[in-house]
Design a protein around this motif. Sequence first.
Motif, short mmCIF file in Angstrom:
data_model
loop_
_atom_site.label_atom_id
_atom_site.label_comp_id
_atom_site.label_asym_id
_atom_site.label_seq_id
_atom_site.Cartn_x
_atom_site.Cartn_y
_atom_site.Cartn_z
N PRO A 190 42.73 37.58 39.24
CA PRO A 190 42.36 37.73 37.73
C PRO A 190 40.99 38.00 37.80
CG PRO A 190 43.88 35.85 38.12
CD PRO A 190 43.67 36.43 39.54
N SER A 191 40.57 38.69 36.82
CA SER A 191 39.01 38.87 36.61
C SER A 191 38.97 39.07 35.11
CB SER A 191 38.70 40.11 37.26
OG SER A 191 39.26 41.39 36.72
N GLN A 192 37.65 39.15 34.59
CA GLN A 192 37.23 39.49 33.15
C GLN A 192 37.93 40.73 32.80
OE1 GLN A 192 33.24 39.41 32.29
NE2 GLN A 192 33.52 39.32 29.94
N ASN A 193 38.40 41.72 33.51
CA ASN A 193 38.98 42.96 33.20
C ASN A 193 40.39 42.93 33.40
OD1 ASN A 193 36.42 44.18 32.29
ND2 ASN A 193 36.14 44.90 34.49
N TYR A 223 42.11 31.51 37.63
CA TYR A 223 42.36 32.18 36.64
C TYR A 223 40.88 32.70 36.22
CZ TYR A 223 39.83 28.77 33.43
OH TYR A 223 39.12 27.82 32.88
N ALA A 224 40.78 33.79 35.21
CA ALA A 224 39.72 34.51 34.60
C ALA A 224 40.27 34.67 33.15
CB ALA A 224 39.43 35.66 35.12
N CYS A 225 39.26 34.69 32.24
CA CYS A 225 39.60 35.00 30.71
C CYS A 225 38.68 36.12 30.56
CB CYS A 225 39.00 33.82 29.94
SG CYS A 225 39.36 33.95 28.21
N HIS A 226 39.24 36.93 29.33
CA HIS A 226 38.44 38.03 29.04
C HIS A 226 36.96 37.69 28.53
CE1 HIS A 226 38.87 36.82 24.91
NE2 HIS A 226 39.90 36.52 25.05
N CYS A 227 36.80 36.57 28.23
CA CYS A 227 35.46 35.95 27.89
C CYS A 227 34.62 35.78 29.06
CB CYS A 227 35.58 34.69 26.77
SG CYS A 227 35.66 33.37 27.85
N GLY A 228 34.98 35.78 30.30
CA GLY A 228 34.17 35.34 31.51
C GLY A 228 34.15 34.33 32.21
N GLN A 229 35.07 33.17 31.44
CA GLN A 229 35.24 31.88 32.12
C GLN A 229 36.45 32.03 33.40
OE1 GLN A 229 35.52 28.47 29.63
NE2 GLN A 229 37.02 27.49 30.80
N THR A 230 36.23 31.42 34.29
CA THR A 230 36.93 31.42 35.62
C THR A 230 36.86 30.08 35.94
OG1 THR A 230 35.13 31.86 36.93
CG2 THR A 230 36.21 33.82 36.28
#
Length: 69
Positions: free
Chosen positions: A4-7, A36-43
């Motif tokens: 998982p990444s922001q993209n 995990y990674a969120c589209h907002c940048g939180q990981t």
Amino acid sequence: MAKPSQNNPGIHVSAPYNPSDRMNPDAWAPLPLADYACHCGQTGTATGTTEVKALVSEYLTHQSSHEDR
């Protein structure tokens, strides 16, 4: 599966099956892993049963914070 990444947001949990409790009690049991990674940048990243459970809960709580937006 891609990490998982922001993209590529999402959560990935790996909890390997270990039949050693019956077949080979001396075998090493791999620990569950999650990231995990969120589209907002939180990981987030976790290793071990308790930590992975907490990370899944954190991820779900974080995702629900985006529902109102």
